[in-house]
Design a protein around this motif. Structure first.
Motif, PDB file in Angstrom:
ATOM      1  N   THR A 171      -7.453  -1.843  -2.321  1.00 55.12           N
ATOM      2  CA  THR A 171      -6.319  -1.020  -1.869  1.00 55.12           C
ATOM      3  C   THR A 171      -5.982   0.028  -2.933  1.00 55.12           C
ATOM      4  N   ASP A 172      -5.945  -0.416  -4.184  1.00 54.43           N
ATOM      5  CA  ASP A 172      -5.636   0.523  -5.277  1.00 54.43           C
ATOM      6  C   ASP A 172      -6.614   1.692  -5.281  1.00 54.43           C
ATOM      7  N   LEU A 174      -6.937   8.776  -2.080  1.00 50.33           N
ATOM      8  CA  LEU A 174      -6.067   9.632  -1.257  1.00 50.33           C
ATOM      9  C   LEU A 174      -5.305  10.632  -2.113  1.00 50.33           C
ATOM     10  N   VAL A 175      -4.778  10.124  -3.225  1.00 51.92           N
ATOM     11  CA  VAL A 175      -3.969  10.974  -4.100  1.00 51.92           C
ATOM     12  C   VAL A 175      -4.851  12.023  -4.789  1.00 51.92           C
ATOM     13  N   ARG A 191       0.825  -1.196   0.000  1.00 54.36           N
ATOM     14  CA  ARG A 191       0.000   0.000   0.000  1.00 54.36           C
ATOM     15  C   ARG A 191       0.874   1.267   0.000  1.00 54.36           C
ATOM     16  N   GLU A 192       1.924   1.261   0.807  1.00 51.27           N
ATOM     17  CA  GLU A 192       2.791   2.452   0.888  1.00 51.27           C
ATOM     18  C   GLU A 192       3.532   2.689  -0.421  1.00 51.27           C
ATOM     19  N   LEU A 213       1.127   4.036  -2.847  1.00 51.76           N
ATOM     20  CA  LEU A 213       0.812   5.436  -2.555  1.00 51.76           C
ATOM     21  C   LEU A 213       1.890   6.353  -3.136  1.00 51.76           C
ATOM     22  N   GLU A 218      -8.410   2.832  -2.772  1.00 43.64           N
ATOM     23  CA  GLU A 218      -8.185   3.701  -1.601  1.00 43.64           C
ATOM     24  C   GLU A 218      -7.016   4.657  -1.840  1.00 43.64           C
ATOM     25  N   VAL A 219      -5.934   4.100  -2.355  1.00 42.32           N
ATOM     26  CA  VAL A 219      -4.736   4.909  -2.596  1.00 42.32           C
ATOM     27  C   VAL A 219      -5.042   5.994  -3.623  1.00 42.32           C
ATOM     28  N   LYS A 220      -5.746   5.587  -4.669  1.00 40.37           N
ATOM     29  CA  LYS A 220      -6.076   6.555  -5.721  1.00 40.37           C
ATOM     30  C   LYS A 220      -6.929   7.690  -5.158  1.00 40.37           C
ATOM     31  N   ARG A 249       1.550   6.351  -7.053  1.00 43.07           N
ATOM     32  CA  ARG A 249       0.395   7.116  -7.545  1.00 43.07           C
ATOM     33  C   ARG A 249       0.577   8.606  -7.271  1.00 43.07           C
TER      34      ARG A 249
END
Lengths: 458, 352
Positions: free
Chosen positions: B318-319, B325-326, B43-44, B47, B321-323, B50
């Motif tokens: 997870t992808d 956040l970005v 995940r990190e 992050l 969620e990260v997207k 992305r």
């Protein structure tokens, strides 16, 4: 003909020393290269070797005598065939602590009077919290300032070349290793760029480093960390990354050490936002400003002067005595012309003021003390009174402190000026080695007198 | 701080980690990592990637100016290193710093808003991509002068030792920085005084446009501490687990009071040195070969699947969620106003 052995100068700035020990007795045979005696200077103890052959005829200065001026006869060597009768009529041992400064053509052309000039008509300093003073050299004052602040704050430490076991290249840190231990008095390798950056990192990490440069000439190796890392990071971090650090050491010309070791960096550092820059003259300035610098939450450049280290002044004995950064001091009041100076040039300015007074011109001598921030108010107020100004500095003229002061006067005192601001500066050349040329390079009192008369149209 | 009696442990076994071929093509032993930890690494790293892709996009739109150095390809280095970090540790790096900030726990919104030069940035818009800090997160920059962070990190380590707070400073530097004189100066003092300092050389093969071979007389960069008796290790910097294992060795060494440690991470940056670098000093084939065979995120993903730690659907989650956040960070970075003009004059000096 008996040969006189003279008190040698063992460093470019030595004017006097202590005759620590005789290694030969009267009557002993000596040959060239034999150690005759030990001389203790403010920096080191060194042996003096004979350069002639013969017999040590007479010791003129006894062991333990302090303050023996350079070039004082300390012994007489008798050549082969001579006896003690040859000594008759020779000068007796001179009194210790000679008041006479060495002649201008001795090894140390820029000399410090053995007794400090007493500042005439000095108004009491507002920062003085005690009427009691003690006589101290600039060297002792700097040492005490560091020791007091290290006692006051556990996060203060000293690092630099030879600051610990050697007791300081110029003996500024004498005794600090014994007092505080190797954790807080850190001898570094010869690695200015590295230890300046390390100091900045330590300051970011919550400590309060005092980084000593053996001289500021060597800080050119480290200037990237001083400017890019220490002075700019607070701004670049939006105020998060304060860097409480003091970079200190001797600045400007010493004596006879030529171009790479004789340079004034005042205007270099005063140019840069994010720094504070101070340059003390007296021992009181030195102590009070250094304590303020160590307590300051910002990077402070602390420009000392090697030639002043041995000069004595009165220093308030109050342990809370400090000199605020950003405040100039009127060293001598006068109504005819303002002379601004800092560091050793204050001494030259005061000497010039004496000469001018004899000619009926009363000069006001402003000891700037702080070069960033400038105490513009004090200078402007003086110029409003005198209407004339001479700026004195050791540094080069171009883009110098005097250039800045002249501009400030244009902006803030234009209507009060009766003459253009005059600058007395170091000559615009790399420092020459030859004694006579060096003397032509550094501002002398007569240069200041001439400039003052010129702005007074006299 | 002087240590009179010189110790001298022999440099730790500096074994080169074998370069991996195609991650999935090799039978791997079960990783020494828990499911949660590996998913966290994934995940990190994702992050960072992305975030950097978004930064590249905003740069292209003119919303980010100046220099902007992306970390894409190198994600496993900082993520693996941080796995061995403790609360009191500090970190300092160069200008290729976005990934380090995210891993330090800094808010992606504040980082992105600094890239766009806005009020909500970590430096109120006054530092930019190369100069960001967070005392709170133990992140001390973000330094724009190649290798200047090395003495600074050494000083942070000095402060850890002086205050006996048990912390370590991890200093990141590139293969280009290693040839700066101040690196040798810092190494010498760190070893002389046995400072808790880890130097992570991120060897991405090029210092700007000059390959390591063209810049360094010796290319085994993990041995650059040899002259100072600093143990060194070369690590596969594309393998987050190898990085973590090396980080544990180095931090244990430091925490035991044995002085500094050098880790050379063999890694690769996919993008140019900065946004304005056309990267003509290497072939497209070279880049695509690394991407296909050694990508650190693909590798972690493969590991996750092989060990049945998660399925495709949960990684997709997870992808997403990260997207999100970005995207949120990018929106914040555009909406946050520019600094007030008065901000020009603040933060020059700390008011005493």
């Amino acid at each position: 003909m008996p040969i006189q052995v003279l008190m040698p100068a063992l460093s470019p700035t030595m004017t006097e020393g202590k005759l620590a020990k005789w290694l030969k007795n009267e009557g002993d045979a000596v040959s060239a290269g034999d150690a005759l005696c030990e001389i203790e200077t403010d920096k080191a103890t060194m042996e003096v070797e004979a350069v002639d052959e013969g017999t040590l005829g007479k010791i003129l200065v006894a062991e333990g005598v302090e303050g023996v001026a350079v070039n004082t006869p300390i012994a007489v060597i008798l050549a082969e065939g001579e006896d003690a009768s040859a000594l008759q009529g020779m000068a007796a041992a001179p009194a210790p602590a000679q008041q006479a400064a060495p002649e201008a053509d001795t090894v140390a052309p820029v000399t410090v009077p053995a007794s400090a000039p007493t500042a005439p008509a000095t108004p009491p300093e507002e920062e003085t919290t005690s009427a009691n003073t003690v006589t101290q050299t600039v060297r002792e004052a700097l040492r005490d300032a560091m020791a007091e602040e290290m006692h006051r704050d556990e996060s203060v430490f000293l690092m630099g070349e030879e600051v610990g076991q050697y007791q300081g290249a110029y003996k500024i840190s004498q005794g600090l290793l014994d007092e505080f231990g190797a954790r807080r008095v850190v001898d570094t390798p010869i690695t200015e760029h590295g230890f300046a950056g390390l100091g900045v990192g330590a300051a970011f990490g919550g400590l309060r480093p005092i980084v000593e440069f053996m001289t500021f000439n060597f800080a050119m190796q480290a200037i990237d960390h001083i400017i890019n890392s220490a002075s700019k990071t607070l701004y670049m971090s939006g105020g998060q990354m304060g860097c409480p650090i003091v970079f200190r050491g001797p600045n400007g010309a010493a004596a006879r050490v030529a171009a790479q070791h004789s340079q004034c960096y005042a205007s270099w550092y005063a140019h840069c936002p994010g720094l504070k820059v101070v340059s003390p003259y007296s021992a009181a300035d030195a102590k009070g400003l250094l304590k303020s610098a160590i307590r300051d939450p910002n990077p402070v450049i602390f420009l000392e002067n090697e030639i002043l280290y041995g000069s004595s002044f009165e220093v308030p004995d109050d342990p809370d005595f400090t000199v605020p950064i950003g405040r100039a001091k009127i060293e001598r009041a006068g109504g005819d012309v303002t002379i601004t100076a800092f560091s050793l040039m204050v001494e030259a300015a005061l000497q010039a003021a004496e000469s001018l007074a004899a000619e009926g011109i009363e000069a006001e001598v402003v000891n700037l003390r702080s070069l960033r921030p400038f105490d513009t108010d004090t200078v402007v107020q003086s110029v409003q009174k005198t209407n004339r100004m001479v700026s004195v500095e050791e540094g080069w003229p171009a883009a110098g402190i005097g250039s800045e002061l002249a501009a400030q006067m244009m902006e803030h005192a234009f209507d009060h000026l009766d003459a253009p601001v005059a600058r007395v500066t170091g000559t615009d050349v790399p420092m020459p080695y030859a004694a006579n040329l060096e003397q032509l390079t550094i501002p002398r009192p007569d240069n200041i007198v001439a400039a003052a008369k010129a702005v007074c149209y006299r | 701080m002087a240590t009179p009696a010189r110790r001298k442990p022999k440099a730790a076994a500096a074994k080169a980690a074998p370069r991996r071929k195609k991650a999935a093509a090799k039978a791997k032993p079960k990783p020494q990592v828990s499911r949660d930890e590996l998913l966290g690494f994934y995940r990190e790293m994702l992050l960072i990637r992305r975030f950097e892709e978004k930064a590249g996009q905003l740069y292209g739109m003119g919303l980010i100016g100046g220099f902007c150095h992306l970390y894409i390809g190198q994600e496993a280095v900082v993520v693996g290193m941080q796995a061995a970090a403790r609360e009191q540790d500090t970190m300092v790096t160069s200008y290729r710093d976005h990934g380090h900030m995210l891993v330090s726990g800094m808010d992606p919104k504040g980082v992105m808003a600094e890239l766009t030069g806005r009020r909500g940035g970590y430096s109120k818009g006054k530092g930019g991509s190369m100069h960001m800090f967070s005392r709170e997160a133990g992140f001390f920059g973000g330094h724009g002068i190649v290798a200047a962070q090395v003495p600074i990190g050494t000083g942070l380590a000095f402060a850890h030792k002086y205050r006996q707070d048990g912390g370590i400073c991890v200093t990141y530097l590139g293969d280009g920085a290693i040839n700066q004189g101040q690196v040798s100066e810092a190494f010498n003092m760190a070893s002389l005084w046995q400072l808790p300092a880890i130097y992570v050389i991120e060897n991405n093969k090029y210092g700007m446009g000059t390959s390591v071979e063209r810049a360094s007389a010796t290319t085994d960069l993990h041995r650059r501490g040899d002259a100072f008796d600093i143990p060194g290790m070369q690590v596969d910097g594309m393998d987050v687990l190898a990085v973590k294992a090396a980080a544990e060795v180095a931090t244990a060494h430091c925490r035991a009071g044995k002085g500094p440690y050098v880790l050379e991470m063999k890694t690769y940056r996919y993008r140019g040195h900065s946004m304005s670098d056309p990267a003509k000093y290497r072939t497209k084939e070279e880049v695509s070969k690394v991407r296909q065979e050694s990508d650190p995120i693909d590798y972690a993903r493969d590991l996750i699947f092989e060990n049945k730690m998660a399925d495709e659907a949960s990684l997709k989650e997870t992808d997403r969620e990260v997207k999100a956040l970005v995207t949120e960070a990018a929106e914040f970075a555009q909406q946050s106003p520019e600094p007030e003009p008065e901000e020009l004059y603040t933060d020059v000096l700390v008011e005493a």
